[in-house]
Design a protein around this motif. Structure first.
Motif, mmCIF file in Angstrom:
data_model
loop_
_atom_site.group_PDB
_atom_site.id
_atom_site.type_symbol
_atom_site.label_atom_id
_atom_site.label_comp_id
_atom_site.label_asym_id
_atom_site.label_seq_id
_atom_site.Cartn_x
_atom_site.Cartn_y
_atom_site.Cartn_z
ATOM 1 N N VAL A 1 0.841 -1.192 0.000
ATOM 2 C CA VAL A 1 0.000 0.000 0.000
ATOM 3 C C VAL A 1 0.878 1.245 0.000
ATOM 4 N N SER A 2 0.542 2.224 -0.839
ATOM 5 C CA SER A 2 1.267 3.491 -0.846
ATOM 6 C C SER A 2 0.850 4.321 0.361
ATOM 7 N N THR A 3 1.597 5.358 0.663
ATOM 8 C CA THR A 3 1.318 6.151 1.873
ATOM 9 C C THR A 3 0.075 7.018 1.715
ATOM 10 N N LYS A 4 -0.317 7.325 0.480
ATOM 11 C CA LYS A 4 -1.553 8.070 0.223
ATOM 12 C C LYS A 4 -2.486 7.211 -0.632
ATOM 13 N N PRO B 1 -3.569 -8.378 -0.608
ATOM 14 C CA PRO B 1 -3.578 -8.525 0.844
ATOM 15 C C PRO B 1 -2.692 -9.677 1.311
ATOM 16 N N LEU B 2 -2.205 -9.553 2.533
ATOM 17 C CA LEU B 2 -1.470 -10.656 3.158
ATOM 18 C C LEU B 2 -2.436 -11.746 3.588
ATOM 19 N N LYS B 3 -3.588 -11.327 4.091
ATOM 20 C CA LYS B 3 -4.668 -12.258 4.426
ATOM 21 C C LYS B 3 -5.959 -11.467 4.573
ATOM 22 N N VAL B 4 -7.070 -12.163 4.390
ATOM 23 C CA VAL B 4 -8.396 -11.560 4.541
ATOM 24 C C VAL B 4 -9.257 -12.537 5.324
ATOM 25 N N GLU B 5 -9.944 -12.033 6.345
ATOM 26 C CA GLU B 5 -10.730 -12.904 7.217
ATOM 27 C C GLU B 5 -12.114 -12.333 7.484
ATOM 28 N N ARG B 6 -13.045 -13.238 7.677
ATOM 29 C CA ARG B 6 -14.388 -12.887 8.143
ATOM 30 C C ARG B 6 -14.432 -13.100 9.652
ATOM 31 N N TRP B 7 -14.767 -12.045 10.409
ATOM 32 C CA TRP B 7 -14.875 -12.119 11.852
ATOM 33 C C TRP B 7 -16.340 -11.981 12.252
ATOM 34 N N SER B 8 -16.875 -12.973 12.919
ATOM 35 C CA SER B 8 -18.264 -12.938 13.373
ATOM 36 C C SER B 8 -18.398 -12.030 14.593
ATOM 37 N N PHE B 9 -19.392 -11.166 14.565
ATOM 38 C CA PHE B 9 -19.697 -10.373 15.750
ATOM 39 C C PHE B 9 -20.408 -11.249 16.776
ATOM 40 N N PRO B 10 -20.158 -11.031 18.057
ATOM 41 C CA PRO B 10 -20.864 -11.802 19.093
ATOM 42 C C PRO B 10 -22.295 -11.282 19.265
ATOM 43 N N GLY B 11 -23.133 -12.113 19.893
ATOM 44 C CA GLY B 11 -24.506 -11.714 20.185
ATOM 45 C C GLY B 11 -25.465 -12.066 19.064
ATOM 46 N N ASP B 12 -26.712 -12.296 19.443
ATOM 47 C CA ASP B 12 -27.748 -12.621 18.467
ATOM 48 C C ASP B 12 -29.106 -12.383 19.104
ATOM 49 N N PHE C 1 -17.560 -8.628 10.239
ATOM 50 C CA PHE C 1 -16.743 -7.649 9.519
ATOM 51 C C PHE C 1 -15.658 -8.386 8.751
ATOM 52 N N ILE C 2 -15.206 -7.766 7.667
ATOM 53 C CA ILE C 2 -14.080 -8.278 6.895
ATOM 54 C C ILE C 2 -12.834 -7.541 7.356
ATOM 55 N N ALA C 3 -11.839 -8.277 7.819
ATOM 56 C CA ALA C 3 -10.558 -7.701 8.212
ATOM 57 C C ALA C 3 -9.501 -8.122 7.191
ATOM 58 N N SER C 4 -8.694 -7.164 6.742
ATOM 59 C CA SER C 4 -7.661 -7.461 5.744
ATOM 60 C C SER C 4 -6.354 -6.766 6.119
ATOM 61 N N TRP C 5 -5.241 -7.433 5.833
ATOM 62 C CA TRP C 5 -3.909 -6.952 6.211
ATOM 63 C C TRP C 5 -3.056 -6.762 4.966
ATOM 64 N N TYR C 6 -2.214 -5.692 4.963
ATOM 65 C CA TYR C 6 -1.409 -5.353 3.792
ATOM 66 C C TYR C 6 -0.022 -4.873 4.211
ATOM 67 N N ASN C 7 0.956 -5.154 3.350
ATOM 68 C CA ASN C 7 2.256 -4.515 3.497
ATOM 69 C C ASN C 7 2.136 -3.039 3.130
ATOM 70 N N LYS D 1 5.440 -1.500 9.279
ATOM 71 C CA LYS D 1 4.068 -1.583 9.771
ATOM 72 C C LYS D 1 3.155 -2.206 8.722
ATOM 73 N N LYS D 2 2.041 -2.717 9.185
ATOM 74 C CA LYS D 2 1.013 -3.244 8.301
ATOM 75 C C LYS D 2 -0.196 -2.307 8.312
ATOM 76 N N LEU D 3 -0.954 -2.346 7.229
ATOM 77 C CA LEU D 3 -2.240 -1.671 7.198
ATOM 78 C C LEU D 3 -3.327 -2.700 7.473
ATOM 79 N N VAL D 4 -4.216 -2.401 8.407
ATOM 80 C CA VAL D 4 -5.374 -3.251 8.682
ATOM 81 C C VAL D 4 -6.612 -2.472 8.239
ATOM 82 N N TYR D 5 -7.319 -3.018 7.255
ATOM 83 C CA TYR D 5 -8.509 -2.358 6.704
ATOM 84 C C TYR D 5 -9.731 -3.216 7.012
ATOM 85 N N VAL D 6 -10.749 -2.592 7.590
ATOM 86 C CA VAL D 6 -11.938 -3.319 8.047
ATOM 87 C C VAL D 6 -13.192 -2.768 7.371
ATOM 88 N N ASN D 7 -14.025 -3.667 6.873
ATOM 89 C CA ASN D 7 -15.348 -3.333 6.345
ATOM 90 C C ASN D 7 -16.391 -3.961 7.259
#
Length: 357
Positions: free
Chosen positions: A52-55, A173-184, A198-204, A210-216
């Motif tokens: 990922v570039s700085t901008k 991405p280095l990896k992309v994961e689906r994280w389940s929110f708790p509660g129902d 949410f989708i969590a993704s990691w990048y160089n 440092k890594k960039l962590v981008y969450v949707n």
């Protein structure tokens, strides 16, 4: 008379049996994703960038499964409809959504309420259409709504739903994961509700250790008193603080289903009766971590109420879509696009950022 009574009794017994069988089947087939699940790419570009570039720029948009344009209402918000009147409406909205995304190809694109195969969008594979258009991006898709048959409203049930959230980016991405929110929700309502995530993704990052962590993300919407939303926010907070403490850059964006900090119920003018507004929650006080920054456009609503078709100045509008960034991320600009809710009951929000030292 006795015969009529027996018919009524046996009819009731039959109806109870059918209902019981339906609930049993729904319970046995409920979508139960793991807490954390690695996602595979649904699209892989030929040319891409390894770091990922700085901008760079990001965009988030809840596209409302291309079924909640300005002419629609929705039964959960006080309206009567559970889906558009015909397939042509969804096709028209998809055309408008894809046209906007094609013209605003930011470095990261986060989408919510993207249907894969749902009765409410007439079986149109929206995620396939969008990923085919954004074929120069890595694409990832996480289901958060998978139900064989939603039985409400009783007059015209929503039927089967298969829908989720999506992420598209030109960076590998280095990896992309689906994280389940708790509660129902409690049973049996939980059988027909979304399984939020949410989708969590990691990048160089260029020239950085440092890594960039981008969450949707897409938080709950109709939980009374915001109980589920509070649980989800606390879970998210632990996740993003842990990543920041590792030294990473963190960007969290999407549909928060809470009014952004500083936005009040009367931020924009409206005539919607207050009885329809109890689902709109203020952001919890003191939740935002110290030094973290919110990015949203206070001049433009990102959501309209769906108790009736949209009329500017009449429907309630507010801001629930935007971004939260860690202290080491600088916000250069943020803009919401006022599309008049032409193709969705949300407006897209775009942000430009620069990563700090």
């Amino acid at each position: 008379m006795e015969f009529v009574s027996q018919v009524v009794i046996w009819t009731l017994i039959g109806a109870i049996g059918v209902l019981g069988a339906f609930l049993l089947f729904s319970t046995m087939t409920i979508y139960s994703p793991p807490k954390v699940m690695e996602l595979s790419a649904i699209s892989t570009p030929v040319n891409f960038e390894n770091a990922v570039s700085t901008k760079f720029s990001v965009l988030t948009w809840n596209i409302g499964y291309a079924g909640l344009d300005a002419s629609e209402d929705f039964f959960m918000d006080g309206g009567t409809m559970s889906m558009p009147p015909n397939k042509e409406v969804v096709e028209k909205n998809m055309k408008g959504i894809k046209s906007f995304l094609n013209a605003h190809q930011t470095d990261f694109i986060s989408l919510q309420e993207v249907d894969e195969n749902s009765a409410r969008s007439y079986g149109i594979n929206e995620i396939s259409e969008i990923s085919n258009m954004l074929k120069d991006r890595f694409g990832y898709y996480a289901l958060n709504y998978k139900v064989n048959f939603v039985p409400v409203p009783l007059s015209h049930p929503m039927g089967n739903v298969k829908s989720g959230i999506a992420l598209f980016t030109k960076y590998k991405p280095l990896k992309v994961e689906r994280w389940s929110f708790p509660g129902d929700y409690s049973w049996p309502v939980s059988l027909f509700q979304l399984k939020r995530c949410f989708i969590a993704s990691w990048y160089n990052v260029e020239n950085s250790n440092k890594k960039l962590v981008y969450v949707n993300l897409h938080l709950s919407a109709f939980d009374k008193g915001g109980t589920l939303r509070k649980t989800q926010l606390d879970y998210l907070k632990r996740f993003m603080l842990l990543e920041y403490e590792k030294g990473n850059y963190v960007i969290v964006g999407g549909d928060w289903n809470n009014m952004m900090p500083g936005i009040t119920l009367h931020h924009f003018k409206f005539t919607t009766p207050l009885k329809y507004l109890d689902i709109y929650m203020n952001f919890p006080k003191d939740w935002t971590p110290k030094g973290w920054k919110w990015a949203y456009d206070p001049s433009t609503p990102s959501l309209r109420s769906d108790e009736k078709p949209y009329v500017k100045g009449e429907n309630f509008t507010t801001i629930i879509d935007g971004f939260l960034v860690s202290p080491n991320v600088n916000i250069l600009s943020v803009k919401a696009f006022d599309l008049g809710f032409k193709n969705s009951d949300h407006n897209p929000v775009e942000m430009e950022i620069e990563l700090g030292k």
